[in-house]
Design a protein around this motif. Structure first.
Motif, short mmCIF file in Angstrom:
data_model
loop_
_atom_site.label_atom_id
_atom_site.label_comp_id
_atom_site.label_asym_id
_atom_site.label_seq_id
_atom_site.Cartn_x
_atom_site.Cartn_y
_atom_site.Cartn_z
N ILE A 361 0.85 -1.18 0.00
CA ILE A 361 0.00 0.00 0.00
C ILE A 361 0.89 1.24 0.00
CG2 ILE A 361 -1.76 1.29 1.26
CD1 ILE A 361 -2.80 -1.28 0.04
N ILE A 362 0.48 2.26 -0.73
CA ILE A 362 1.21 3.52 -0.80
C ILE A 362 0.38 4.60 -0.13
CG2 ILE A 362 2.17 5.25 -2.37
CD1 ILE A 362 2.47 2.93 -4.40
N PHE A 363 1.05 5.46 0.63
CA PHE A 363 0.36 6.50 1.39
C PHE A 363 0.75 7.86 0.81
CE2 PHE A 363 0.87 2.70 3.80
CZ PHE A 363 -0.38 2.52 4.39
N PHE A 364 -0.25 8.69 0.54
CA PHE A 364 0.01 9.93 -0.19
C PHE A 364 -1.00 11.01 0.20
CE2 PHE A 364 -3.23 7.68 -2.45
CZ PHE A 364 -4.01 8.65 -3.09
N VAL A 365 -0.76 12.22 -0.31
CA VAL A 365 -1.66 13.35 -0.11
C VAL A 365 -2.30 13.64 -1.46
CG1 VAL A 365 -1.88 15.75 0.59
CG2 VAL A 365 -0.20 14.27 1.72
#
Length: 399
Positions: A361-365
């Motif tokens: 999973i990738i976490f971003f704004v």
């Protein structure tokens, strides 16, 4: 029996502020204390004021240092003098431009007297006042009353405190200008617990023209020194506590332009601090490194790979990453503010806390400034300004 020792370091100060600070200590409801004023190379007129304001008070001892050596040395000088008094059980120090409530000593002493044996530091709320003594609206108490472990994230002790001589003996002296107090709290609280008093016992003078904080606000170089010292204190505390680094930021650079420098500055201003930065300098003459090395930070590492492509630089960075999480940096709008990395990392922690597998999973704004997550999409990777598992990002890059 005098069981409280107080130190006030004095260098250059507004005369009226100095008089008020001295008076507020001398007029405490608890009177049985030793008060050491350390003139740290202060001008002659300051020494005259100290002598005049404290004349005839047997509790006061003035130490005159000819040379200004900074707050840490002045504090150590004062507390070293107090060590000869075996009756002292409680210690504190006060600033020469702050004002202390008449019950400042009494309430802190009582809190430590009545606290469990493992408590070694008492702290309370305090007012912020301007140059005229007017109380400002800012409420520091909103940040106080936290577990001592969160001191690594922010300093909430403030201007009103007292600690035991027993805890101080295990901690050592003050050091690391200009974060002497914060660095000391980090070491002190490794030996004791803390207790918070939700009452106001001091007034901290904001924007005092001769204060260290004013110097830091009005000089970019001084602010950089402060930031470096702050992050060094945090880094050393994590090392002592065996807290590993959480994130490697990989920053490929191809020039030493003002834009490149500004990008690094914005990253270093983040409130989240448990990360390391690997700068990949692809310039032939290390011009990028030379420009960026003017910005000191203990988390910075520079690797010179002249002529390398961006992809090669990024792959080199990920191969040298030893934190569980990684982020590519230098493109896009990230970070849009100084708390963005903190928000992103805590969103990741919340996701993990739900028992979900975050490895792919990738976490971003997102474009709306909201923190979010998504699954890894090989055709879209790697993306800048997003948090990856280092192992996952390494696999993407090698493909």
């Amino acid at each position: 029996m005098r069981d409280v020792g107080i130190v006030m370091p004095v260098y250059k100060q507004n005369h009226d502020y100095l008089k008020l600070a001295l008076k507020s200590v001398l007029e405490q409801s608890f009177t049985n204390y030793y008060f050491v004023v350390v003139s740290d190379g202060a001008p002659a007129d300051h020494i005259e004021i100290i002598k005049r304001e404290t004349e005839g008070d047997g509790r006061v001892h003035l130490i005159e240092k000819e040379k200004n050596e900074g707050i840490a040395t002045a504090l150590n000088t004062g507390f070293n003098y107090l060590q000869k008094f075996e009756s002292i059980r409680y210690l504190t120090w006060v600033s020469s431009d702050n004002v202390y409530d008449p019950e400042f000593i009494e309430k802190h002493r009582n809190a430590l007297e009545n606290a469990p044996e493992n408590v070694g530091l008492s702290y309370s709320n305090f007012h912020h006042i301007d140059h005229k003594g007017t109380i400002l609206r800012e409420q520091f108490s909103n940040y106080q009353g936290q577990p001592k472990e969160t001191l690594l994230d922010n300093c909430f002790i403030g201007a009103s405190f007292m600690y035991t001589s027993k805890a101080a003996a295990k901690t050592g002296g003050y050091q690391l200008w200009p974060v002497e107090d914060y660095e000391y709290w980090l070491r002190l609280t490794e030996h004791c617990d803390i207790v918070y008093i939700p009452e106001v016992f001091a007034a901290y003078r904001v924007n005092s023209p001769l204060s260290v904080s004013a110097q830091l606000r009005h000089s970019k170089e001084q602010h950089r020194r402060f930031r470096h010292a702050l992050n060094l204190a945090k880094l050393e505390a994590r090392k002592r506590r065996n807290i590993p680094c959480e994130l490697t930021v990989i920053y490929p650079v191809s020039d030493g332009s003002l834009q490149t420098i500004d990008q690094l500055e914005r990253l270093l201003e983040q409130t989240f601090s448990n990360y390391q930065i690997t700068v990949l300098d692809t310039t032939p003459d290390q011009s990028a490194s030379k420009a960026l090395k003017g910005i000191e930070d203990p988390r910075l590492t520079f690797l010179h790979i002249p002529g390398a492509s961006e992809d090669t630089a990024i792959l080199t960075g990920i191969q040298n990453a030893d934190a569980p999480l990684s982020m590519l940096y230098g493109k896009g709008a990230f970070p849009s503010n100084h708390v963005m990395l903190n928000r992103l990392f805590h969103y990741y922690l919340q996701y993990k806390a739900r028992g979900a597998d975050a490895k792919h999973i990738i976490f971003f704004v997102n474009d709306k400034g909201q923190v979010s997550h998504r699954a890894v999409l090989p055709e879209n990777e790697p993306a800048f300004g997003q948090i990856y598992h280092t192992e996952t990002l390494d696999g993407i890059l090698k493909k």
